[in-house]
Write an enzyme that holds these catalytic residues in place. Structure first.
Site, PDB file in Angstrom:
ATOM      1  N   GLU A  34       0.817  -1.210   0.000  1.00  0.00           N
ATOM      2  CA  GLU A  34       0.000   0.000   0.000  1.00  0.00           C
ATOM      3  C   GLU A  34       0.853   1.265   0.000  1.00  0.00           C
ATOM      4  O   GLU A  34       0.522   2.245  -0.679  1.00  0.00           O
ATOM      5  CB  GLU A  34      -0.926  -0.003   1.221  1.00  0.00           C
ATOM      6  CG  GLU A  34      -1.865   1.184   1.321  1.00  0.00           C
ATOM      7  CD  GLU A  34      -2.950   1.166   0.253  1.00  0.00           C
ATOM      8  OE1 GLU A  34      -3.455   2.248  -0.079  1.00  0.00           O
ATOM      9  OE2 GLU A  34      -3.271   0.087  -0.272  1.00  0.00           O
ATOM     10  N   ASP A  35       1.976   1.271   0.736  1.00  0.00           N
ATOM     11  CA  ASP A  35       2.698   2.517   1.006  1.00  0.00           C
ATOM     12  C   ASP A  35       4.092   2.596   0.396  1.00  0.00           C
ATOM     13  O   ASP A  35       4.788   3.590   0.599  1.00  0.00           O
ATOM     14  CB  ASP A  35       2.805   2.733   2.529  1.00  0.00           C
ATOM     15  CG  ASP A  35       1.443   2.914   3.178  1.00  0.00           C
ATOM     16  OD1 ASP A  35       0.560   3.492   2.531  1.00  0.00           O
ATOM     17  OD2 ASP A  35       1.266   2.457   4.320  1.00  0.00           O
TER      18      ASP A  35
END
Length: 688
Positions: free
Chosen positions: A46-47
């Site tokens: 996600e990051d």
């Protein structure tokens, strides 16, 4: 650490500290390696620039699948402010039901985020706390992880209602000063009494948490001083038999408070919680709750599914067989029930309420005639039980025997009841099904059944309406080919076209004019219908018992419509009042056969009249919704005579609408059209 690099959290801490903390929470529960590694990697996709394929190549496909599942849940959270909560919760439940480890990692992730929520902006803090309280904490309890669920509730409560939490904490501190020493005294006294009776036990006192007290204050509508179980004692023994021996010793030593005993060992909760609960007036006259269970039961009560992670067949994971051997049931079944609600449901915000209902409500334990245990929310009725057994059983249910006796379908089930469903030969949905069910599974299955039946009714109504319209133009439907009309009006099939006409969404005149353009503006829409009024009642009803000169009135209580089954009631100084056969007022005359008159509608009423139907709709309290409702009534051919709003609340309000309709079928079509609106919760005729 390499992928997160110099990323920082809102608190200013390095970002990689968060996945390490999440993994640490799960380590305390002794989960398998894949779960711990997933916790460490859960934010990488996600990051950072890492991909699912990168994780699969470095850590294996199993971990890649788990990380992908957690990532999808994180994306749903990010969308929560911009998308419908119903759809997010639907995807969430489906994701975690495939592998419970996804939920375990997400619960640990949410727990650490809640522990550091003070660094987040206030408006975002409230949304996250409410989501935690309404979704994450109940899901944690549904799989038995009480320790995480309880902490999530307390942290969310602290942000959502700090004033109430502070007030409760102050009261608890005052009570602690007053009764603190007594707690230790009671624990020692109970332990000594049990030891003298030959029961080895570990006894310790505990104080209820502020949020659990707040829930009881709300649920019971009582003051703080009226709560009897702010203090509780846990009695931990060696074996299951010792639980019942300890219970007997405690009840002999101190008076038991009536109706405060529960046996969750013989009938565990659906999240596998097992314990004996009793409240006694203990030493020093202090009223206390006792929870008696084994050390193993205590671990399951705190850790839920995580308590059954162990080595088996050279692998380490959830051991379902060991759980069953311990006398428990599969807590993951709770998630599967929610999945069934999704599969049977129609979507929309009401599904969210069903899901929350399944997760929040207290439970009742009932049995099939063969002794199988069925767990239902408290307040459940026979149809809830029937659909919990099987959809086919619910669809064909016509009656119920409770403990061998025939009972009304609206009877609420009680703990220990033996339920036998009486089944018919064909599927049928009860007219008042909303008052006969509470579970999402039952309601969604009945909704699906009703929608299926309604479609058939609208198709028949639409075909008949179109036949009448064409007949007035000197044409016959059987001689017409509808292919060109379907293409022009964009309907896939003839049935779809008929349904649209039947629902009032498409004018039969427009269909006829599309078929025969030369007839445009020449097709009659039918003769003028006359309103049914008391002064001309004899034009519309007849019966063998009617005598000349008697005054006839239509009951305002049930507003009879042509097509309804009707009866007349002779009343002194008033004459004959016409009621529908299911009017509640008829109960007042049940013991006097002499006042009843059998009545029927005349052909004039059925062909050339209109009457007023009163429809009670419960609709969302949102801009534009009432306008949608009135528009739908008009499109379905109804004429609104009066409209009165009542019971206005924050989310919903009731509205009574007097609508001029042709007959009972017309009223039914209007109500069905309203129910199809996602902003309308219910739409029913008011009778009695």
């Amino acid at each position: 650490m390499k992928m997160h690099g110099s990323q920082l959290r809102a608190s200013g801490d390095p970002y990689f500290a968060h996945p390490i903390q999440v993994a640490g929470i799960l380590t305390d529960y002794r989960l398998d390696t894949a779960s711990i590694v997933t916790a460490l990697l859960h934010d990488v996709v996600e990051d950072t620039s890492a991909t699912r394929d990168d994780i699969a190549s470095m850590f294996g496909e199993e971990i890649a699948v788990l990380v992908e599942g957690v990532t999808k849940l994180s994306r749903l959270e990010l969308q929560a402010e911009h998308t419908r909560q119903a759809e997010n919760l639907r995807k969430f439940i489906l994701a975690i039901s495939k592998d419970v480890r996804v939920l375990l990692v997400k619960l640990a992730d949410r727990l650490h985020n809640m522990r550091t929520l003070q660094y987040v902006k206030p408006e975002k803090r409230e949304r996250i706390s409410r989501e935690t309280l309404e979704v994450y904490a109940p899901l944690g309890r549904s799989i038995g992880i009480h320790s995480i669920a309880s902490e999530l509730e307390e942290l969310a409560f602290e942000h959502l209602n700090p004033t109430a939490r502070t007030a409760i904490e102050r009261r608890l501190e005052a009570l602690k000063l007053e009764h603190g020493r007594q707690m230790d005294t009671v624990a020692r006294e109970v332990e000594r009494t049990l030891a003298e009776a030959g029961v080895r036990a570990r006894v310790f006192g505990r104080q209820k948490t502020p949020y659990s007290i707040w829930r009881k204050l709300q649920r019971k509508s009582v003051g703080f001083s009226s709560l009897s179980d702010i203090y509780g004692f846990r009695v931990l023994v060696q074996a299951e038999d010792d639980c019942y021996r300890a219970l007997g010793v405690i009840h002999r030593a101190w008076p038991m408070v009536p109706e405060r005993f529960k046996d969750f060992i013989s009938t565990p909760k659906s999240n596998n919680y097992r314990s004996l609960h009793t409240t006694v007036v203990g030493p020093s006259g202090l009223r206390v709750e006792m929870q008696i269970r084994t050390e193993a039961m205590d671990r399951v009560a705190e850790d839920g599914v995580a308590a059954h992670w162990r080595y088996k067949d050279e692998s380490y994971g959830f051991d379902r067989a060991a759980m069953k051997a311990d006398g428990g049931r599969d807590p993951l079944q709770n998630l599967r029930h929610l999945v069934q609600v999704i599969e049977n449901g129609e979507g929309g915000d009401d599904w969210v309420e069903h899901a929350k209902l399944e997760m929040f409500l207290d439970q009742v334990f009932v049995f099939t005639p063969k002794g199988s245990l069925i767990t239902l929310p408290r307040g459940a009725m026979a149809l809830d039980f029937a659909y919990a057994v099987h959809t086919e059983v619910g669809d064909t249910a016509v009656g119920v025997k409770i403990n061998g006796e025939l009972k009304p379908m609206r009877t609420q089930l009680q703990n220990g009841d033996v339920i036998e469903i009486v089944r018919g030969t064909k599927r049928q949905a009860p007219a008042d099904w909303r008052s006969l069910t509470v579970t999402g599974r039952a309601r969604s299955a009945i909704r699906r059944h009703i929608r299926s039946n309604e479609r058939g009714e609208f198709i028949r109504l639409g075909r008949a309406t179109l036949e009448q319209t064409l007949s007035r133009a000197g044409k016959a439907l059987k001689d017409v080919v509808l292919t060109s009309v379907l293409e022009t009006l964009a309907f896939p099939t003839e049935d779809d076209l008929y349904e649209a006409v039947g629902r009032g969404r498409l004018s039969p005149v427009k269909v006829a004019e599309t078929l025969f353009p030369a007839l445009k503006g020449q097709i009659s829409v039918g003769g003028e219908r006359k309103r049914i009024v008391d002064e001309q009642a004899r034009l519309y009803v007849h019966g063998s018992g009617l005598t000349a000169g008697i005054s006839i009135h239509f009951g305002a209580c049930c507003t009879p419509l042509p097509g309804d089954r009707i009866v007349g009631i002779l009343e002194p100084d008033r004459g004959l009042t016409v009621h529908t056969i299911d009017c509640q007022r008829l109960a007042d005359y049940a013991d006097d056969d002499s006042v009843w008159q059998d009545l029927q509608w005349t052909p004039e009423a059925e062909r050339g009249a209109v009457a007023s139907a009163r429809i009670r709709a419960t609709i969302q309290n949102a801009p534009g919704v009432l306008g949608q409702v009135t528009t739908q009534i008009g499109e379905a051919g109804g004429n609104i005579l009066n409209l009165v709003m009542s019971h206005r609340q924050q989310d919903f309000f009731d509205v009574d609408i007097d609508v001029e309709v042709k007959d009972a079928k017309h009223a039914t079509a209007i109500m069905a059209a309203l129910r199809a609106n996602p902003s309308v919760d219910t739409a029913e005729r008011r009778k009695g």
